[in-house]
Each structure stands twice: as structure tokens, then as C-alpha cells.
Design an enzyme around this catalytic site. Structure first.
Site, mmCIF file in Angstrom:
data_model
loop_
_atom_site.group_PDB
_atom_site.id
_atom_site.type_symbol
_atom_site.label_atom_id
_atom_site.label_comp_id
_atom_site.label_asym_id
_atom_site.label_seq_id
_atom_site.Cartn_x
_atom_site.Cartn_y
_atom_site.Cartn_z
ATOM 1 N N GLU A 1 17.461 53.937 51.119
ATOM 2 C CA GLU A 1 18.887 53.701 50.859
ATOM 3 C C GLU A 1 19.327 52.324 51.379
ATOM 4 O O GLU A 1 20.087 51.607 50.735
ATOM 5 C CB GLU A 1 19.761 54.781 51.511
ATOM 6 C CG GLU A 1 19.184 56.170 51.573
ATOM 7 C CD GLU A 1 18.958 56.826 50.235
ATOM 8 O OE1 GLU A 1 19.789 56.649 49.331
ATOM 9 O OE2 GLU A 1 17.928 57.520 50.091
ATOM 10 N N GLY B 1 13.121 54.761 57.832
ATOM 11 C CA GLY B 1 13.486 54.939 56.420
ATOM 12 C C GLY B 1 14.104 53.709 55.795
ATOM 13 O O GLY B 1 14.911 53.011 56.415
ATOM 14 N N GLY C 1 8.646 56.614 43.129
ATOM 15 C CA GLY C 1 8.426 55.173 43.007
ATOM 16 C C GLY C 1 8.058 54.452 44.292
ATOM 17 O O GLY C 1 7.349 53.447 44.253
HETATM 18 MO MO1 MOS Z 1 18.296 59.436 47.134
HETATM 19 S S1 MOS Z 1 20.181 58.910 46.436
HETATM 20 O O1 MOS Z 1 18.511 60.390 48.499
HETATM 21 O O2 MOS Z 1 17.457 60.075 45.893
#
Ligand code: MOS
Length: 710
Positions: free
Chosen positions: A677, A674, A462
Site C-alpha cells: 500500500e 510491508g 503480482g
Molecule cells: Mo489491497 S487494497 O489490501 O488488495
């Protein structure tokens, strides 16, 4: 047409395919003679299956086979002495039932409807045994995880908070939550002879799936081809190869036809992991002027009896704030439930809800602004590892977010600000997540017409992997994006890691970066001239002059020892404004500003989308999501989208992502840290803290439903 630059707000390169139905998801591949598998779930939570009556199912129209523990043909990797033994639940390998919903039979028929009907005819007899699914009743049965993961941690003195002049000590509860991607989990397998299989499956890592299936069936890795071109969301639920995927491959071999196995939405609640129910205790101690004296964080999470799952819920408390004393403890409680899995943000999202709520409570106890409290305890270096940060712009995040949301309007006294019929409040929640990079490869092939094809066995669940990679290549090759195609989701492409842990752009982006530079170098060599990354190259002329139909470069890329010298994290500050209705307890998130230091941002448009998506997940975590468990039967009672509430459009306000967008100098050649998360870590606390600011009611058990506020 000119080249794009890293950072440009490029439209999603596969957006048109996605919105026109042209994107083929794993369940949409059609193969001749396709058969369909449907799983039959156990209806007890502990014990064994003593017999299965499959006669009616076998006689039902179109049925090809009914696989049970009593006629199971076996899977080589289920043997414990196999070269690569399968980890986790070994479906149909024995008759033991570990949890309610565990598959006890697999029906294969010539249509999905016939398989579904026949599955309803399968009857099982059980030997019931006592089972334990009651987390709260079993909280004292927690065990320290095996193998030294998330060991107890002490810096300075343990529980030092207790002796501080100002103390906050509270417990925070987070229920089990389901990933619930829109796309169901599905696997289709087709064998070519005895030693080769092609698999179409929902996966975050085609190479990982390839290795698991090769190991399970004793095949050469290259004889397993895994495709996962488009993925309709996964959030961590496709990081591993699940038992139903092995079952689909096994079934295709048994019936000698391609087999597709799709989970139902209800089965998605038991078979593909979830964010585990977690109870956390935070102790904070401070001096009257707000200097932290001690942080203690204890976490108890549920796991499965048959497989241990752990996650990093206590990690943030060790390094996010500069306390001389800090200690963490973590235990898991094995129950008769399916095994959890990382779910976006994973343990850090859970942990930050507790830590950032407690910090907010401390700010009120000190009569201090929550931002001021965080600045007072700002960690200029990593207090856990005693190392410098590779980069950290969290102060900038506080400032930008406060300005943007109008933090100066926040009432100092909770429950004192009215806007029309509603109580209004502001909250802040912060987060950090490790910035990782692992080895990855990419291949660039340019044909004589100047078109570039790049391949890497990465995924896109996604976030827009192809868009980011196309931008990197466009910038570094000096070519317009229209000339570039990026292909992923196929295990035949050069190796890439599983898409997880917010590291795809850092890992695969670095491989594309390095491959582009290697490609340019090859061109300069062909031309017999020196050059650097800014020297323009006339590729088509070069290829023509050398009579080359194409030019190809494959490059592997990996980091060095920088993580040993620097602590590398993305940081975030989520600012939230809520309205709470004083009579009904309804919470409306009015505004959410996510400010993130994630290094350099490669693809602004998709990165913003990802930040917004994560914030939506965080609002769900804060306000609506809860997998409700019935301990008398040991099963979920809301395993569907009507009763398990994910936020819908009407629940979601304007969400804005603000990027500090300064490259990290150490992690990788692009400078990215990144965002996957960090987009969620801290959001639930921001909402909960805003609700407190609006109402004066502190809700420590998620989700914050109206009944908890009236
Ligand atoms: Mo993610 S929880 O590292 O897909």
C-alpha cells in the site's frame, strides 16, 4: 550452487512461466464439456424488473439455460437464517435493481460467442423508480458508518486549527477510480456430485473464497476446492467473493456441466468494486514558526445503498504529525451505485492526497520548506495511541529522497523555474500504512534427493510471493534456490490469509520462517546433535541414513501481543519532479523517487518492482484516472480502456525505489513491515505539490488534467 540470502535481488521464480505464456491464469483452464456464462446487465439505476422475455435467447443456438429472478433456483446462503449468510448483493434472489449494470440474467451456452449473442437477445421490462447517483447533490445525506468503524475522533480540542495564527482550510476531491487489472475477473466451476465443487477463480485469497462458497452452498469447507495459481493483477478487487462468482458456481450446478463466467471490461466497472469518490476537508493551523496547533480532517465517501463500504481515509491525520489537537470525521453517502472495494493503498491513499496537499499549502503560507515543516512536527511517538513506534525511519526517508532528487534545486517561488519550454517543479508527499501480521501456515517437504517443496494457500497477485518465500527458505535451510519450489493459490494447501493489507511477507513469510526452523530442528533431532540456524546440515545423507523417502514439517505462525505495546507502520516519502507545459497544461512527471521504511526487505528486485508499480498507480491517480459518471442515466460513460486513462509507458519516467531496509524488531521474526500500500500512499500529493511548485496553480480535484492548468 550456494544458498541465497534474504535481501538478494533474485529474479522472479515464475518469471519465465509468465513471459512465455506457461503461466495458467484462472480463465485458461480447459475442462471437457465446458459451458460459458454471460451476464445481462440492468439498464436502469433504480427500481425493479417486472418481466424478462428470454424466449429468443432460449431458442438461440447452443443455449443451455437463461437464469433470471423469475426462475432462479436459489442459493442456500441467500436465506437470512442460513448458517453463513452471503453478504452483499444476492444476485437473482429478487427483482430489485439497485444500480445500473446490476446483472438481471445469466445466459449459459456451449460457446462464449453463443452465450454473448444470446445475452443480447434478453429483453427486460422495468418498473423505474427515482434513483440517486449524484454524490455532490447528496453530500448532506452522509451517514456515520454502522458498527463503530472509523468513529469520530478528537484529541485535545476539536477544530483547534481555526484559532491558530496561520490557517489552511481547503477541500480536496478524488473521483471514483477503477482497479482495472489487466486480467479480467473470471470464475470456472465444476461440480462432482451434489456436495463437492472445484473452482478456478481470480482471487487474492483462496481460503476466503473457499469459505464463502462453502457458506453460500451449504457445503463442507473441505468439499470446496479453490484454485487461483496466477493472478493478472487485482489491486484489492479480488479481496472478497463477488456475486458473479457465486452465480458461476450456481450455474454449473444447474446445467450439470463445468461453467466459466468471464466479466467484460465494461462489467469490471460495475461489479468488482472501485476506489470511491471522496470529498475531504482539511483544516490545519500553525504558529508562525510552523508548529502545528490543530489538524481537522473530514471525509465524505460514496457507498452503495445495498451494502456499506468504509475505508480509512482520515486515519493518517491522527498520527502522522505531532499536533496536540486533532480531530477526524467520516461519513458515507449511500447511492444507487455498485459497492466500492479497497483499491491499492485504499483509504490511506485517498486521505494522504488531502492531508499532504494541505501540508504543502501550509508550508507556502509559512514560507517554509515542506521538509522542514514535516521535521518541525515530526512525531517521535504515536500521538494517537500514546505508544512508541515499533520502528520509524521517516527522517531518513526525507534525507535520502531530498538528496537523490536534488531538492536543493526546488524553486522557493512557484512558477519561477524554467527548463527549456517547460516549467519545472518539485513536490513531496508522505504516507503511512499499518504493518499487520496474521496467522498463516506453511508445509515443507524434502525428498531424498534433497529437493524441497513448500506449500501455503497464499496468493500472488503480482508482488512476487513465491520469490520472497523461496529466498527466506533458501537462506534458512542453507539450500540453493534451485532446490526449492514454492506452491500457492490452492485451498488444499496449509491455511494462509487473503493477500491484502501489505501483510503477505509478514504473515506467510513468518510461517515459512518458522517452518524452516522447525524443519532444521527435526533434522538435528534425527542426527542426535544439537544445532542452531547456522549449523550446516547434510540433508540427503541424513535422510539416507534414516531410510526416509521424505521429511515433512507443517508449522503455524502468528504474532503475539506486540501490537498492543507498539504502533507499527510502514512509512514513505515520495519525491517528484514534474514539467508542466505553460501553453498546453500538459504535465510530464520527470522523476519519481520513492523512499520507504518498510522494515527489512526480503526480495529487493520484486520489492522495487512493487514500489514502481505503486508509483505508476499514484501517477494515474494524480494525472489521468477518473471514472466519469452520467447522473441522468446513473452509469459510467467511460467503461473501457480507450476512455478511462491509465498511464502508459510514455507517461512514466524513471522511477526509483530506495529502501531504508532496517528490520523492525517487534512485528515478526523477519522484521518486515510491508510495502504494497505504501508504494502508492502519498504519490498523488507528491505530483500535485510538484505541479503547484512548477506553476503556482493548486489543483485540489483529481485528476490534474491539462484543462485545470491552462
Ligand atoms: Mo489491497 S487494497 O489490501 O488488495
Amino acid at each position: 550452487m550456494k544458498k541465497s540470502q534474504i535481501g538478494d535481488p533474485l529474479d522472479r521464480v515464475d518469471g519465465r512461466l509468465k513471459v512465455t505464456g506457461g503461466a495458467k491464469y484462472s480463465g485458461e483452464w480447459k475442462l471437457p464439456d465446458l459451458a460459458y456464462g454471460v451476464l445481462v446487465p440492468a439498464t436502469i439505476a433504480g427500481g425493479s424488473v417486472t418481466a424478462i422475455d428470454a424466449r429468443a435467447a432460449q431458442r438461440a443456438p447452443g443455449v443451455l439455460a437463461v437464469i433470471t429472478p423469475f426462475n432462479f433456483p436459489g442459493v442456500p446462503g441467500f436465506k437470512t437464517d442460513a448458517p453463513q449468510p452471503v453478504r452483499g448483493l444476492k444476485l437473482f434472489n429478487d427483482n430489485i435493481v439497485h444500480f445500473n449494470g446490476q446483472p438481471i440474467a445469466l445466459v449459459i451456452a456451449d460457446t462464449f460467442e453463443r452465450a454473448t449473442y444470446a445475452a443480447s437477445l434478453v429483453r427486460a421490462a422495468y418498473q423505474k423508480e427515482s434513483f440517486d447517483t449524484d454524490f455532490h447533490a447528496s453530500i448532506d445525506k452522509g451517514v456515520v458508518p454502522q458498527g463503530g468503524r472509523y468513529k469520530d475522533y478528537v484529541r485535545g480540542q476539536a477544530d483547534a486549527y481555526k484559532g491558530a495564527p496561520v490557517v489552511v482550510e481547503q477541500e480536496y476531491i478524488q473521483p471514483s477510480e477503477m482497479h482495472n487489472p489487466m486480467e479480467l475477473h473470471v470464475t470456472m466451476a465444476v461440480w462432482d456430485g451434489d456436495d463437492k465443487v472445484t473452482v478456478y477463480t481470480k482471487s487474492q485469497g483462496v481460503i476466503g473464497t473457499q469459505r464463502s462458497i462453502a457458506g453460500a452452498f451449504g457445503l463442507k469447507q473441505e468439499n470446496v476446492q479453490v484454485n487461483s495459481r496466477f493472478v493478472g493483477g487485482a489491486f484489492g478487487s479480488s479481496l472478497r467473493t463477488w456475486p458473479h462468482e457465486i452465480a458461476a458456481v450456481m450455474a454449473a450446478k444447474l446445467v450439470g456441466r463445468p461453467v466459466r463466467l468471464t466479466l467484460t471490461r465494461e462489467q469490471m466497472f460495475t461489479l468488482v468494486g472501485y476506489r470511491p469518490l471522496t470529498v475531504q476537508k482539511i483544516g490545519l493551523g500553525a504558529t508562525p514558526d510552523g508548529q502545528l496547533v490543530g489538524i481537522t480532517h473530514e471525509s465524505h465517501s460514496q457507498t452503495a445503498g445495498y451494502e456499506e463500504f468504509t475505508e480509512n481515509s482520515v486515519g493518517c491525520s491522527r498520527f502522522l504529525y505531532a499536533s496536540p489537537n486533532a480531530n477526524t470525521r467520516y461519513k458515507v453517502i449511500p447511492l444507487n451505485v455498485g459497492v466500492p472495494a479497497p483499491m491499492r493503498g485504499p483509504g490511506e491513499a485517498t486521505g494522504s492526497f488531502a492531508l499532504e496537499s494541505a501540508l504543502d499549502e501550509l508550508a507556502y503560507a509559512l514560507k517554509m520548506d515542506p521538509i522542514e515543516l514535516r521535521l518541525k512536527n515530526y512525531a517521535d511517538t504515536d500521538p494517537e495511541r500514546s505508544l512508541p513506534w515499533s520502528s520509524k525511519y521517516l527522517k531518513e526517508c526525507y534525507a535520502r529522497g531530498a538528496e537523490r532528487i536534488g531538492w536543493s534545486n526546488r524553486p522557493g517561488t512557484p512558477g519561477s523555474l524554467r527548463e527549456g519550454d517547460w516549467l519545472a517543479g518539485y513536490g513531496l508527499g508522505c504516507g503511512a500504512f499499518g504493518a499487520y501480521r496474521s496467522r498463516a501456515m506453511a508445509r515443507i517437504k524434502m525428498t531424498s534427493d534433497g529437493a524441497v517443496n513448500i506449500q501455503s494457500a497464499t496468493s500472488d497477485i503480482g508482488p512476487g510471493t513465491g520469490t520472497a518465500m523461496t529466498l527466506i527458505a533458501s537462506d534458512l535451510l542453507g539450500l540453493p534456490v534451485e532446490k526449492i519450489t514454492f506452491e500457492l493459490g490452492n485451498s488444499a494447501y496449509p491455511m494462509a490469509p487473503t493477500q491484502g493489507g501489505s501483510s503477505t511477507v509478514s504473515s506467510v513469510g513468518s510461517a515459512v520462517h518458522d517452518a524452516c526452523l522447525a524443519f532444521r530442528k527435526k533434522c538435528y533431532e534425527l542426527a542426535g546433535q544439537p544445532g542452531d540456524s547456522t549449523t550446516p546440515i547434510d540433508y540427503t545423507t541424513l535422510l539416507r541414513q534414516h531410510n526416509l523417502p521424505y521429511l515433512e514439517v507443517t508449522e503455524a505462525s502468528q504474532g503475539g501481543d506486540q501490537p498492543q505495546h507498539y504502533s507499527m507502520y510502514s512509512f514513505s516519502a515520495h519525491f517528484c519532479k514534474v514539467h508542466v507545459h505553460p501553453l498546453t497544461g500538459v504535465v510530464r512527471v520527470k522523476q519519481l523517487i520513492a523512499v520507504v521504511d518498510a522494515g527489512r526487505i526480503v526480495s529487493h528486485k520484486t520489492a522495487s518492482s512493487q514500489m514502481i508499480g505503486g508509483a505508476v498507480g499514484g501517477i494515474g491517480m494524480a494525472l489521468t484516472e477518473e471514472a466519469v459518471f452520467d447522473n441522468s442515466y446513473g452509469r459510467y460513460v467511460n467503461g473501457n480502456f480507450a476512455d478511462y486513462h491509465v498511464p502508459v509507458n510514455a507517461d512514466i519516467p524513471d522511477i526509483e525505489a530506495i529502501f531504508i531496509d532496517k528490520p523492525d524488531p517487534y512485528i515478526n521474526p523477519i522484521g518486515t513491515k510491508g510495502i504494497g500500500e505504501i508504494s502508492l500512499i502519498g504519490v498523488a500529493a507528491a505530483v500535485a505539490n510538484a505541479v503547484y511548485n512548477a506553476t503556482g496553480k493548486r489543483v485540489r480535484e483529481l485528476p490534474i488534467t491539462p484543462d485545470k492548468l491552462v
